[in-house]
Design an enzyme around this catalytic site. Structure first.
Site, PDB file in Angstrom:
ATOM      1  CE  LYS A 134      -3.160   2.434   2.846  1.00 50.11           C
ATOM      2  NZ  LYS A 134      -3.227   2.563   4.281  1.00 50.11           N
ATOM      3  CG  ASP A 152      -7.937   4.101   2.159  1.00 46.61           C
ATOM      4  OD1 ASP A 152      -8.905   3.780   1.419  1.00 46.61           O
ATOM      5  OD2 ASP A 152      -7.831   5.223   2.673  1.00 46.61           O
TER       6      ASP A 152
END
Ligand code: SF4
Length: 222
Positions: A134, A152
């Site tokens: 991420k 997210d």
């Protein structure tokens, strides 16, 4: 939610391949200011900010980095102080021991292998200590070369509510979004969902009557 209701709702809004274009266009018009909320001036500051943003808010990170980046300007600066000093300087972002350790490890690798520069490729970014996919995705996108779609908590929730994925696992959600969203939108798309998630499609109480996607969303409640 009963299956028949979900099927009905999906039928009402139509296939996701036809909805994704209008979804992006409307969100772009609605959230013209959507973008990364972290404040940074250099690639190294970007990387450090994103690493510090794990498990805390961007506002909190910006508060800490305002001072931090006056003291630490180059990768060498993070290695020139004892670990405990850096821990104190990032304390307010939480998980300060792991974060300080990861930042120092990353800075050492930048100096040893990348001439002090932040690499562009995801495969290289994820080699840096404490940099997960991420973080790598966020950094690559901000450096102008998105190679994936950031997932997210907001992106996950909105993708599910909008019927863009049936998965819960971020890796599988990212795969679904990569297939669906044109590559040219990979950078902006997560920002649009994040801002829409903060302002309108709020986790506990989505404001469907005020939402520009209401006729495109199988989860709309009006
Ligand atoms: S219609 Fe409701 S559930 Fe769907 S995206 Fe908008 S706020 Fe979220």
């Amino acid at each position: 939610m009963p299956r028949s209701f979900v099927r009905e709702a999906r039928k009402r809004v139509g296939p996701k391949k036809e909805r994704i274009g209008p979804i992006i266009e409307r969100l772009k018009a609605e959230h013209a200011d959507a973008g990364i909320a972290l404040r940074f001036r250099t690639d190294v500051e970007l990387l450090v900010s994103v690493m510090l943003s794990a498990q805390t808010t961007d506002v909190n990170v910006n508060r800490v980095t305002e001072r931090l980046f006056q003291k630490y300007r180059r990768p060498e600066d993070y290695l020139a102080v004892p670990q405990e000093e850096l821990e104190r300087d990032v304390y307010a972002t939480g998980f300060f021991r792991q974060k300080a350790k990861a930042i120092r490890g990353t800075m050492a690798m930048l100096l040893e292998e990348y001439d002090g520069q932040v690499p562009r490729r995801i495969e290289e970014l994820v080699r840096l200590p404490g940099v997960a996919r991420k973080t790598a995705n966020v950094v690559a996108a901000e450096l102008g070369d998105p190679q994936g779609v950031v997932v997210d908590t907001h992106v996950r929730r909105l993708s599910q509510r909008l019927g863009l994925t049936r998965h819960d696992d971020p890796v599988k959600i990212e795969r679904d979004l990569q297939r669906l969203v044109l590559r040219e939108h990979w950078g902006i798309f997560p920002h649009l969902l994040i801002w829409h998630g903060r302002r309108v499609c709020i986790a506990r109480a989505p404001r469907c009557p005020d939402c520009v996607l209401v006729d495109l969303c199988p989860s709309a409640r009006v």
